[in-house]
Write an enzyme that holds these catalytic residues in place. Structure first.
Site, PDB file in Angstrom:
ATOM      1  N   CYS A 123      10.019 -92.423  27.555  1.00 10.49           N
ATOM      2  CA  CYS A 123      10.669 -92.337  28.872  1.00 10.49           C
ATOM      3  C   CYS A 123      12.167 -92.579  28.721  1.00 10.49           C
ATOM      4  O   CYS A 123      12.997 -91.902  29.342  1.00 10.49           O
ATOM      5  CB  CYS A 123      10.072 -93.368  29.828  1.00 10.49           C
ATOM      6  SG  CYS A 123       8.335 -93.111  30.238  1.00 10.49           S
ATOM      7  N   ASP A 126       8.179 -94.925  33.661  1.00  8.37           N
ATOM      8  CA  ASP A 126       8.127 -96.377  33.850  1.00  8.37           C
ATOM      9  C   ASP A 126       9.295 -97.026  33.117  1.00  8.37           C
ATOM     10  O   ASP A 126      10.100 -96.334  32.477  1.00  8.37           O
ATOM     11  CB  ASP A 126       6.775 -96.952  33.400  1.00  8.37           C
ATOM     12  CG  ASP A 126       6.564 -96.899  31.897  1.00  8.37           C
ATOM     13  OD1 ASP A 126       7.310 -97.568  31.168  1.00  8.37           O
ATOM     14  OD2 ASP A 126       5.649 -96.185  31.454  1.00  8.37           O
ATOM     15  N   ARG A 182       2.938 -98.192  34.097  1.00  6.61           N
ATOM     16  CA  ARG A 182       1.677 -97.967  33.373  1.00  6.61           C
ATOM     17  C   ARG A 182       0.899 -99.233  33.089  1.00  6.61           C
ATOM     18  O   ARG A 182      -0.303 -99.164  32.822  1.00  6.61           O
ATOM     19  CB  ARG A 182       1.955 -97.225  32.057  1.00  6.61           C
ATOM     20  CG  ARG A 182       2.873 -97.969  31.108  1.00  6.61           C
ATOM     21  CD  ARG A 182       3.380 -97.074  30.004  1.00  6.61           C
ATOM     22  NE  ARG A 182       4.347 -97.773  29.168  1.00  6.61           N
ATOM     23  CZ  ARG A 182       4.160 -98.034  27.883  1.00  6.61           C
ATOM     24  NH1 ARG A 182       3.043 -97.655  27.295  1.00  6.61           N
ATOM     25  NH2 ARG A 182       5.080 -98.671  27.199  1.00  6.61           N
TER      26      ARG A 182
END
Length: 298
Positions: A163, A157, A187
């Site tokens: 990430c 995301d 998310r």
């Protein structure tokens, strides 16, 4: 599988990090003391069982995974065809032939001891693999070396820190021979700012560049177009990403390797899985001769 069961059966181990560096003395006063020979490990407790019995095979099966765990009790299980084993404060169930072990409770699973396979994990991995087939290759944002050794799918995301860390090392993943195929998993949910950012990435003319800019914290022009972000999100939910969070790394076979994994460690994990799969293909069929079905202890 062995590492999981070792932990769940209460095995203890010392890591290299727990030891002082070679040649170093943690306390100079200790250096003058005479060396003390290490204590001989006590023989682990084992109930008396008849040689060649299902109970003996159950004991041998547990000991094949952990030779030092104390076995407190072994006897008939509530379900036919299994023995109940109490070992290291854990209750496990071993098939009467010694080939299968069932670990109950949250995160429990059924293991094939001879093939050293987590059969529950294999089934779940197959479900994930089938789910991912619904997402066209053209809808994945791919960062790959010229001739990748492995390909992983990463649900990602726009906001999560790990990430961004993973993507900051994307060149190193590629140097390790790993192709990364990104799928969107906003998310925070559908319709959120996170979702809108992912839509803007998937609607960009250059998705790879747009994703890299988002990972760097840069603002993107808001874009709208026909896209599969919602489909990817819903498939991610079905694959369990809602429980594990982002990033979620899956192998081509659907095996989950966790969240952020450093490049070299990810390559090691993929090599290990490949070696285990090769070994499983050579394993004798269940019911044949093998250590897990031998009578008596390990």
């Amino acid at each position: 599988m062995k590492r999981i069961l070792l932990a769940m059966l209460g095995a203890a181990s010392l890591s290299a990090c727990a030891q002082a560096p070679q040649g170093a003395v943690a306390n100079p006063a200790e250096a003058a003391k005479p060396a003390v020979a290490p204590a001989t490990p006590a023989t682990p407790a084992t109930p008396k069982v008849a040689a060649g019995s299902a109970e003996a095979r159950a004991v041998a099966a547990v000991r094949s995974l952990n030779a030092t765990v104390a076995i407190d009790k072994v006897g008939p299980a509530p379900m036919p065809g299994f023995r109940e084993v109490v070992a290291g404060s854990q209750v496990v169930y071993v098939s009467d032939d010694g080939d299968y072990l069932f670990l109950p409770g949250p995160g429990g699973a059924l293991f094939n001891l001879r093939a050293k396979r987590n059969l529950t994990q294999d089934t779940v991995a197959g479900l994930r693999r089938d789910l991912l087939k619904a997402i066209p290759v053209s809808e994945r944002i791919v960062f790959a070396p010229a001739s990748p050794k492995y390909t992983v799918t990463v649900f990602t995301d726009a906001e999560c820190g790990y990430c961004r860390k993973l993507h900051s090392e994307i060149a190193e993943y590629n140097r390790q021979g790993i192709a990364v195929e990104y799928l969107a998993f906003p998310r925070m949910g559908l319709g959120t700012e996170d979702y809108k950012k992912m839509v803007s990435v998937w609607c960009a003319a250059d998705r790879r560049k747009a994703l890299t800019e988002v990972k760097a914290g840069r603002d993107l022009p808001a874009r709208q177009c026909p896209n599969t972000v919602e489909q990817q999100y819903r498939i991610g939910l079905q694959a369990g990403v809602g429980e594990t969070g982002t990033p979620t790394v899956l192998t081509a076979d659907g095996v989950q390797l966790g969240g952020y994994v450093p490049p070299a460690r990810l390559r090691e994990a993929l090599d290990r899985l490949a070696a285990e799969a090769k070994g499983a293909a050579k394993a004798p069929p269940a019911g044949g001769a093998g250590p897990a079905s031998a009578a008596g202890g390990a």
